[in-house]
Design a protein around this motif. Structure first.
Motif, PDB file in Angstrom:
ATOM      1  N   PHE A   1     -23.480  14.127 -17.719  1.00  0.00           N
ATOM      2  CA  PHE A   1     -24.139  14.922 -18.766  1.00  0.00           C
ATOM      3  C   PHE A   1     -23.126  15.390 -19.811  1.00  0.00           C
ATOM      4  N   TRP A   2     -21.881  15.588 -19.347  1.00  0.00           N
ATOM      5  CA  TRP A   2     -20.816  16.028 -20.244  1.00  0.00           C
ATOM      6  C   TRP A   2     -20.491  14.930 -21.246  1.00  0.00           C
TER       7      TRP A   2
ATOM      8  N   LEU B   1     -23.355  14.537 -23.636  1.00  0.00           N
ATOM      9  CA  LEU B   1     -23.387  15.609 -24.634  1.00  0.00           C
ATOM     10  C   LEU B   1     -22.304  15.412 -25.682  1.00  0.00           C
ATOM     11  N   LEU B   2     -21.098  14.999 -25.220  1.00  0.00           N
ATOM     12  CA  LEU B   2     -20.000  14.779 -26.157  1.00  0.00           C
ATOM     13  C   LEU B   2     -20.351  13.673 -27.145  1.00  0.00           C
TER      14      LEU B   2
ATOM     15  N   PHE C   1     -22.883  14.808 -29.512  1.00  0.00           N
ATOM     16  CA  PHE C   1     -22.278  15.739 -30.452  1.00  0.00           C
ATOM     17  C   PHE C   1     -21.544  14.976 -31.559  1.00  0.00           C
TER      18      PHE C   1
ATOM     19  N   SER D   1     -24.324  14.616 -34.338  1.00  0.00           N
ATOM     20  CA  SER D   1     -24.198  15.778 -35.225  1.00  0.00           C
ATOM     21  C   SER D   1     -23.055  15.646 -36.218  1.00  0.00           C
TER      22      SER D   1
ATOM     23  N   LEU E   1     -30.695  12.116 -32.953  1.00  0.00           N
ATOM     24  CA  LEU E   1     -30.394  13.135 -31.950  1.00  0.00           C
ATOM     25  C   LEU E   1     -31.288  13.055 -30.730  1.00  0.00           C
ATOM     26  N   ASN E   2     -32.521  12.622 -30.906  1.00  0.00           N
ATOM     27  CA  ASN E   2     -33.442  12.689 -29.776  1.00  0.00           C
ATOM     28  C   ASN E   2     -34.621  11.763 -29.981  1.00  0.00           C
TER      29      ASN E   2
ATOM     30  N   GLU F   1     -32.557  11.512 -19.774  1.00  0.00           N
ATOM     31  CA  GLU F   1     -33.745  11.861 -20.531  1.00  0.00           C
ATOM     32  C   GLU F   1     -33.705  13.303 -21.004  1.00  0.00           C
ATOM     33  N   ALA F   2     -33.082  14.175 -20.216  1.00  0.00           N
ATOM     34  CA  ALA F   2     -32.998  15.571 -20.639  1.00  0.00           C
ATOM     35  C   ALA F   2     -32.067  15.696 -21.842  1.00  0.00           C
ATOM     36  N   VAL F   3     -30.925  15.020 -21.794  1.00  0.00           N
ATOM     37  CA  VAL F   3     -29.956  15.163 -22.883  1.00  0.00           C
ATOM     38  C   VAL F   3     -30.496  14.562 -24.179  1.00  0.00           C
TER      39      VAL F   3
ATOM     40  N   SER G   1     -33.685  13.830 -24.885  1.00  0.00           N
ATOM     41  CA  SER G   1     -35.127  14.044 -25.029  1.00  0.00           C
ATOM     42  C   SER G   1     -35.865  12.714 -25.033  1.00  0.00           C
TER      43      SER G   1
ATOM     44  N   ILE H   1     -20.620  24.067 -25.348  1.00  0.00           N
ATOM     45  CA  ILE H   1     -20.726  22.858 -26.160  1.00  0.00           C
ATOM     46  C   ILE H   1     -21.782  23.014 -27.234  1.00  0.00           C
TER      47      ILE H   1
ATOM     48  N   THR I   1     -21.270  22.719 -31.013  1.00  0.00           N
ATOM     49  CA  THR I   1     -22.037  21.690 -31.719  1.00  0.00           C
ATOM     50  C   THR I   1     -22.672  22.293 -32.951  1.00  0.00           C
TER      51      THR I   1
ATOM     52  N   ALA J   1     -21.788  21.454 -36.610  1.00  0.00           N
ATOM     53  CA  ALA J   1     -22.872  20.830 -37.362  1.00  0.00           C
ATOM     54  C   ALA J   1     -23.201  21.688 -38.568  1.00  0.00           C
TER      55      ALA J   1
ATOM     56  N   THR K   1     -20.860  20.999 -41.364  1.00  0.00           N
ATOM     57  CA  THR K   1     -21.090  19.733 -42.036  1.00  0.00           C
ATOM     58  C   THR K   1     -22.534  19.649 -42.467  1.00  0.00           C
TER      59      THR K   1
ATOM     60  N   ALA L   1     -41.929  16.877 -29.360  1.00  0.00           N
ATOM     61  CA  ALA L   1     -41.462  17.286 -28.038  1.00  0.00           C
ATOM     62  C   ALA L   1     -39.948  17.136 -27.987  1.00  0.00           C
ATOM     63  N   LEU L   2     -39.277  18.144 -27.469  1.00  0.00           N
ATOM     64  CA  LEU L   2     -37.825  18.088 -27.279  1.00  0.00           C
ATOM     65  C   LEU L   2     -37.551  18.590 -25.876  1.00  0.00           C
ATOM     66  N   ASP L   3     -36.519  18.023 -25.232  1.00  0.00           N
ATOM     67  CA  ASP L   3     -36.378  18.326 -23.814  1.00  0.00           C
ATOM     68  C   ASP L   3     -35.567  19.556 -23.470  1.00  0.00           C
ATOM     69  N   SER L   4     -34.696  19.996 -24.356  1.00  0.00           N
ATOM     70  CA  SER L   4     -33.824  21.089 -23.947  1.00  0.00           C
ATOM     71  C   SER L   4     -33.524  21.982 -25.135  1.00  0.00           C
TER      72      SER L   4
ATOM     73  N   ALA M   1     -31.191  20.226 -27.566  1.00  0.00           N
ATOM     74  CA  ALA M   1     -31.856  19.297 -28.475  1.00  0.00           C
ATOM     75  C   ALA M   1     -32.585  20.059 -29.568  1.00  0.00           C
TER      76      ALA M   1
END
Lengths: 330, 566
Positions: free
Chosen positions: A151-152, A155-156, A159, A163, A170-171, A273-275, A277, B20, B24, B28, B31, B239-242, B245
């Motif tokens: 997950f790390w 996420l990196l 990111f 981003s 993003l998702n 899927e969580a990271v 979406s 993080i 982020t 973000a 930028t 829909a977004l999971d977290s 996000a």
């Protein structure tokens, strides 16, 4: 033939055992779906004592029935292909939810697992064949990537490539801002590929190291076998020695590992899927667990069970083809 | 869906992730120029995107009777008779009705329906639809989540009379404000109203469904809306999971309206001039205690003196800084909202809970009750240590911080707290069945701002059960007091607010003494907006509706009020 029948018999028993566990394990969790739904409603607005009765009536869940009777009903429904109604996504049926989410998961995680296996085993063969080459030096780096928590890493990458430099989206599974729903057009397919690229990349990056390392080491030990020396002494082309003599024998453990990882495609997708979406089956499973949605959990576990057993069966049969010794012994 | 269990409050998995996310967002934010333009599909800029907490796959369900209906079904597509703004103490706003009156004993409610309203399929709306809706609910046990026992009759085209079996003044907010009216000409042919998913909903609301897929759906403005066609033409739900996000999508400009707790919110806002937020604290974070030893509760918290000592020993300012991000509002020992409900609180001293710790008073209370300090600094009484387990849910990071901070604060007066983190299911199960000592939870919103709904739910002994059975109706503390029950019975039987206020004063005297629910603070409810595509969102000065993007009914008001920017 006897070999195949034996295998099939074994898998039938394994399937029954898995289905039975599948029935009992969710029921050992605390709480029941009706109470959970009521509690969730209570955070949004008022509930009364009648709410519980209404929801119990709505879901038609008779959690008071004796366990053995629920078990018989469960097996009966399974045989007739009816996985029941989801509580979390009421009134959608479990078949519907799985049908909606499974293609995404198989598409993303299945394909990236296959890519990771093929590339990893390919590079591993090469690294074992030519020790000390640049591919060989790649191995410590890839195994390091594998040891980073997934997950790390995800996420990196999200990111940096989502981003900081917005190269990837993003998702989501496709561009919901352009397409109202899935359609059969080049634009949509490329949107799906574009959205799937980054999640797929994270999976490949984080799993390729294992395949490479395993394959390389097996290659090295296979290459020191006498029959390789014999093959070389006979003057066979190096390519033939590598493919038919060395890698065919070296790949056997990797194939067994591949079967297991294929089976876990469905289960292992929750974090991805969580990271990202991503609309796959992992998030549906998470939702099912959190709502004590027995039917949906059982449905998804059934898919996982079938996937693991199916992949193992396939590999068992494949093994018989690749490695004649397994056939001969039976 | 577990994210939705505490609406609007999204939590990241751990400190690592939170770190993080923050970075982020900050990066973000710096930028910001690289934010991608997402309005390509609609050049007029009249599409706004809402994230209301849906995760993963979305299943189609626009059935306003269903408890799992998609959230815009209520208020945006279908409308109730009246709308109750829980963000203020305003009178209910008439929607499909224009007036109502009760008979003297509260068994008959006459409702005057609005004229000139049409359904989105062009058919006229009339009182018959209202009567049909209420009869359908009363006749179908599976739909009847509010225990409505009324028969409805349309006496003419714009009048409905609801007849109740008993005095039912307190059904008023549920009947008027919490029931979507459906068209008779469509629903009379629905085979099973419980499992119907109503994929092409016909409502009276300001929007109707344009398209649906399992990952997003789109609503379009209803040109024939009785209040005039809304200025925003399209609303997209995603829909977004977290939480990660969601915050990334907000900063990237992909989402215009969402409700989530974002770490470093002020930094995000200051680097993104288009973004804004509003904070409407509404849910009182409280320590739920299993208070009644007679009902089977075990532990020192069954002693009222211990609960009072906890109440006074908390340093709420510090808790707000450490756990609430500084966004929390002040709670009231009466469990009402000090800002909105001040008129309902009889004793001015009870309006706000103390901001700082009064350790002397807490120590005196414990001394008087016979709890004496032991050798390890923890008090004991008759061999029982003053030590309690407090449970909260794994991943609810602010509640976990609360537990840690309270453990230290209470240790100063000789109370030992033992925090435990369990899964949501386990936590919920323990709380319902009474198998807990202390539990962190929030006091939710009532049907209206009338305190009856809070007091009846949490303190009425009719709504509790002995430990071991599930207290589904609310009173998880197992609290029981005859004076409170009697006062509730009186308040229930009248619609005279002066009489009700007298009864609530009796209740407040008891509960501020007994404290079965020890209030900490009113949790923040942060809602973030993007002003670049639409303006006119609720603000701190003008809370014309509860702004949270997950709040049913209020959404319809917000969406028809905001205006697209050009």
């Amino acid at each position: 033939m006897r070999y195949i029948l034996q295998k099939l018999g074994f898998y039938a028993v394994a399937l029954w055992a898995a289905l039975t566990l599948n029935f009992f394990i969710p029921r050992l969790m605390p709480g029941n779906p009706v109470d959970i739904m009521v509690s969730k409603l209570a955070t949004k607005g008022p509930v009364t004592a009648d709410t519980r009765a209404a929801i119990a009536a709505m879901l038609g869940t008779d959690t008071q029935a004796p366990l053995w009777q629920q078990y018989v009903d469960y097996l009966h429904a399974l045989v007739s292909g009816d996985l029941g109604t989801s509580v979390a996504y009421f009134p959608a049926s479990v078949n519907e939810i799985i049908g909606q989410t499974l293609p995404w998961t198989i598409g993303l995680i299945g394909i990236s697992t296959v890519i990771s296996f093929l590339v990893g085993v390919g590079l591993g063969t090469f690294a074992g064949w030519k020790r000390g080459s640049w591919v060989d030096n790649l191995i410590p780096f890839t195994t390091m990537l594998q040891s980073v928590p997934y997950f790390w890493l995800a996420l990196l990458l999200l990111f940096f490539f989502g981003s900081v430099w917005p190269v990837f989206p993003l998702n989501g599974g496709y561009d919901v801002y352009t397409f109202a729903g899935p359609e059969l057009s080049w634009g949509f397919i490329s949107s799906v590929l574009y959205h799937g690229a980054l999640p797929a990349l994270t999976i490949v990056i984080s799993s390729i190291g294992g395949w490479m390392l395993g394959m390389r080491n097996m290659m090295v030990s296979t290459l020191s076998e006498d029959y390789i020396l014999t093959a070389e002494a006979k003057g066979l082309r190096p390519g033939r020695v590598r493919a038919a003599y060395a890698s065919r024998n070296a790949v056997l453990p990797s194939i067994a590992g591949f079967a297991i990882s294929l089976g876990f495609v469905v289960a292992g997708s929750i974090v991805t899927e969580a990271v990202f979406s991503y609309p796959g089956i992992g998030s549906a499973l998470l939702m099912a667990v959190n709502s004590n949605d027995y039917s949906l959990m059982q449905g998804i576990f059934l898919v996982i069970t079938l996937a693991v057993l199916g992949a193992n069966l396939l590999v068992d049969l494949l093994y018989g083809v690749i490695d004649p010794r397994t056939r001969a012994r039976s | 869906m577990f994210l939705r269990t505490r609406p609007g409050r999204y939590r990241t998995g751990g400190a690592l992730v939170a770190g993080i996310v923050t970075s982020t967002l900050l990066l973000a934010g710096c930028t910001g120029g690289s934010s991608k333009d997402t309005s390509t599909s609609d050049a007029s800029g009249a599409t706004i995107t809402v994230f209301n907490g849906s995760t993963g796959t979305i299943t189609e369900n626009f059935n306003p009777f269903s408890t799992t209906a998609l959230q815009p079904t209520l208020g945006v597509i279908f409308e109730p008779l009246y709308w109750y703004n829980l963000a203020s103490d305003a009178d209910p706003t008439p929607l499909l009705a224009t007036g109502y009156e009760w008979n003297a004993d509260g068994t008959q409610l006459t409702i005057h329906t609005r004229e000139g309203v049409t359904w989105s399929d062009g058919e006229p709306f009339s009182a018959a639809d209202v009567a049909f809706t209420f009869n359908l609910v009363a006749d179908t046990p599976a739909l009847n989540t509010t225990g409505l026992a009324a028969t409805a009759e349309a006496t003419d085209a714009s009048t409905v009379v609801l007849t109740f079996a008993e005095p039912s003044f307190m059904q008023e907010p549920n009947v008027l404000g919490n029931r979507a009216i459906v068209p008779e000409h469509i629903w009379k042919d629905v085979a099973d109203p419980v499992t119907e998913i109503n994929s092409e909903p016909v409502g009276t609301g300001a929007f109707s469904v344009e398209s649906f897929s399992s990952q997003s759906y789109m609503l379009q403005a209803n040109p024939g809306y009785w209040g005039g066609e809304p200025a925003v033409k399209h609303v997209r739900y995603v829909a977004l999971d977290s939480a990660d996000a969601a915050s990334a999508a907000l900063v990237a400009g992909d989402v215009d309206w969402m409700s989530a707790f974002l770490p470093g919110l002020d930094d995000i806002i200051s680097t993104n001039p288009d973004l804004g937020y509003v904070n409407t604290p509404a849910l009182t974070a409280s320590i739920f205690t299993c208070s009644d030893a007679a009902a089977g509760c075990a532990g020192p918290q069954t002693d009222p003196a211990v609960r009072q000592a906890i109440y006074y020993a908390l340093n709420r300012d510090q808790l707000n800084k450490l756990a609430g991000g500084g966004f929390a509002g002040t709670a009231s020992p009466t469990l009402l909202l000090p800002e909105r409900d001040a008129d309902w609180i009889a004793d001015p001293d009870d309006v706000e809970a103390p901001a700082s710790a009064d350790t002397e008073k807490a120590a005196d209370l414990l001394d008087a009750a016979g709890w004496v300090e032991g050798s390890d600094g923890i008090r004991t009484k008759d061999g029982e240590r003053l030590s309690m387990t407090i449970q909260t849910v794994t991943g609810w990071s602010d509640f976990i911080s609360l537990n840690d901070a309270m453990t230290q604060q209470l240790a100063e007066v000789g109370i030992e707290l033992k925090p435990s983190q369990v899964s949501w299911n386990e936590w919920n199960d323990a709380q319902l069945s009474g198998k807990f000592q202390l539990s962190l939870d929030s006091i939710g919103l009532g049907a209206s701002s009338n305190p009856f709904f809070t007091y009846d739910k949490w303190y009425n002994s009719a709504n509790t059960v002995p430990v071991g059975e599930n207290a589904i109706a609310g009173n998880a503390s197992r609290f029981s007091d005859p004076a409170v029950d009697a006062a509730l019975a009186v308040a229930r039987s009248t619609d005279d607010e002066a009489v009700q206020a007298e009864q609530y004063a009796i209740i407040q005297d008891v509960i501020t003494e007994q404290l079965p629910y020890i209030p900490i603070y009113v949790n923040s409810m942060l809602t973030e907006f993007n002003n670049s595509r639409a303006t006119g969102w609720p603000t701190d000065e003008d809370k014309y509706a509860m702004p949270a993007s997950w709040k049913a009914w209020d959404n319809g008001i917000v969406l028809k009020t905001i205006k697209p920017t050009n």
